[in-house]
Design an enzyme around this catalytic site. Structure first.
Site, PDB file in Angstrom:
ATOM      1  CG  ASN A   9      -2.471  14.708  65.182  1.00 39.24           C
ATOM      2  OD1 ASN A   9      -1.753  13.757  65.514  1.00 39.24           O
ATOM      3  ND2 ASN A   9      -2.151  15.965  65.427  1.00 39.24           N
ATOM      4  CE  LYS A  11      -3.504  16.893  68.698  1.00 37.88           C
ATOM      5  NZ  LYS A  11      -3.912  18.143  69.302  1.00 37.88           N
ATOM      6  CG  HIS A  94       0.264  19.631  65.411  1.00 35.49           C
ATOM      7  ND1 HIS A  94       0.200  20.140  66.683  1.00 35.49           N
ATOM      8  CD2 HIS A  94      -0.992  19.249  65.086  1.00 35.49           C
ATOM      9  CE1 HIS A  94      -1.063  20.061  67.095  1.00 35.49           C
ATOM     10  NE2 HIS A  94      -1.799  19.521  66.150  1.00 35.49           N
ATOM     11  CD  GLU A  96      -0.561  19.354  70.123  1.00 37.33           C
ATOM     12  OE1 GLU A  96      -0.229  18.207  69.766  1.00 37.33           O
ATOM     13  OE2 GLU A  96      -1.749  19.698  70.278  1.00 37.33           O
ATOM     14  CD  GLU A 164      -4.465  21.231  63.456  1.00 38.84           C
ATOM     15  OE1 GLU A 164      -5.388  20.432  63.611  1.00 38.84           O
ATOM     16  OE2 GLU A 164      -3.333  21.056  63.934  1.00 38.84           O
ATOM     17  N   GLY A 170      -7.676  21.542  71.240  1.00 38.05           N
ATOM     18  CA  GLY A 170      -7.870  20.884  72.526  1.00 38.05           C
ATOM     19  C   GLY A 170      -8.517  21.759  73.587  1.00 38.05           C
ATOM     20  CB  SER A 209     -12.298  22.312  69.465  1.00 38.38           C
ATOM     21  OG  SER A 209     -11.320  22.453  70.492  1.00 38.38           O
TER      22      SER A 209
HETATM   23  P1  13P Z   1      -8.330  18.756  68.832  1.00 38.89           P
HETATM   24  O1  13P Z   1      -9.281  18.234  67.767  1.00 38.89           O
HETATM   25  O2  13P Z   1      -8.183  17.840  70.000  1.00 38.89           O
HETATM   26  O3  13P Z   1      -8.638  20.171  69.197  1.00 38.89           O
HETATM   27  O4  13P Z   1      -6.884  18.779  68.141  1.00 38.89           O
HETATM   28  C1  13P Z   1      -6.748  19.359  66.902  1.00 38.89           C
HETATM   29  C2  13P Z   1      -5.399  19.053  66.401  1.00 38.89           C
HETATM   30  O5  13P Z   1      -4.397  19.524  66.934  1.00 38.89           O
HETATM   31  C3  13P Z   1      -5.283  18.130  65.269  1.00 38.89           C
HETATM   32  O6  13P Z   1      -4.004  18.146  64.746  1.00 38.89           O
END
Ligand code: 13P
Length: 249
Positions: A9, A11, A94, A96, A164, A170, A209
């Site tokens: 992903n 982003k 997601h 976010e 997640e 992150g 992560s």
């Molecule tokens: P990270 O791997 O940067 O923690 O992000 C995970 C994520 O949100 C994947 O969709």
């Protein structure tokens, strides 16, 4: 029985040149992998990614989709547009999107429904906040999010469920393999209630992560069938190392 998959992903990252180099490196490395792979990229690069990955077995996905079909929705992208350019996966729900754009469970379910109507497989994200975990509500939240989608779309049409935990995204804080497995088992049980056959074959991915150093212990858990990878997917070499943590059967 289940085919593992690891999905990048990206982003809001990438550029035309960086994407080209990423694909070149990843295609050079990927011959030794024992999992399926896909890359979810920003809308504006999806046509480029479809073109770059044409003839390979690396899937291309979007990161969200509109619940509307067409019309006066400035800035939105519909499922039929994604289909039109050859996209085969799309992330929905997601954290976010849920947090920053206030997407509700119902909204996420509608997105999944629109995608499936176009033959695009949704990667359905679920996950609790730290506050919810500390209040003992992890399972309640995750299963509520999942069941909202299952009310509209059969599990057999999902590409994957991605667990997640919001506190792990992150932040460098990964769920321990045992903590993640516990939630994955609960997700599997809820999927089994909905469709026992589909629950056996549907991959449940962990995200938050994941990096080359911790991927293997996560992927060894019985109900963790791959990952949804953010930061560590931005470099082709790191993403390859995470994918390589999936063993042959
Ligand atoms: P990270 O791997 O940067 O923690 O992000 C995970 C994520 O949100 C994947 O969709």
């Amino acid at each position: 029985m289940r085919q593992p998959i690891v999905i990048a992903n990206w982003k809001m990252n990438g550029s035309a040149e960086a994407n080209r180099l990423w694909v070149e490196s990843f295609l050079n490395l990927k011959a030794d992998l024992h999992c399926r792979t896909a890359v979810c990229a920003p809308f504006v690069y999806l046509s480029q990614m479809v073109e770059l990955l044409k003839g390979t077995d690396v899937g291309v996905g979007a990161e969200t989709v509109s619940v509307a079909d067409k019309g006066a929705f400035t800035g939105e992208i519909s499922a039929s547009m994604l289909k039109d350019i050859g996209v085969t996966y799309c992330i929905v729900g997601h954290s976010e999107r849920r947090t920053i754009w206030h997407e509700s469970d119902e909204n996420v379910a509608e997105q999944a429904e629109k995608l499936v109507a176009q033959g695009i497989a949704p990667v359905v994200c679920v996950g609790e906040t730290l506050e919810e975990r500390e209040a003992g509500k992890t399972e309640e939240v995750v299963l509520r999010q999942l069941r909202a989608v299952l009310a509209r779309v059969p599990a057999a049409q999902f590409a994957a469920v991605a667990y997640e935990p919001v506190w792990a995204i992150g932040t460098g804080k990964t769920a321990t393999p045992e903590t993640a497995q516990e939630v994955h088992a609960a997700i599997r049980a809820a999927l089994t209630e909905a469709d026992a056959a589909a629950a056996q074959t549907l991959p449940i991915l962990y995200g938050g992560s994941v990096k080359p150093a911790n991927a293997r212990e996560l992927f060894l858990q019985p109900d963790i069938d791959g990952g949804l990878i953010g930061g560590a997917a931005l470099k082709a070499e790191d993403f390859h190392s995470v994918c390589a943590a999936i063993d042959a059967d």
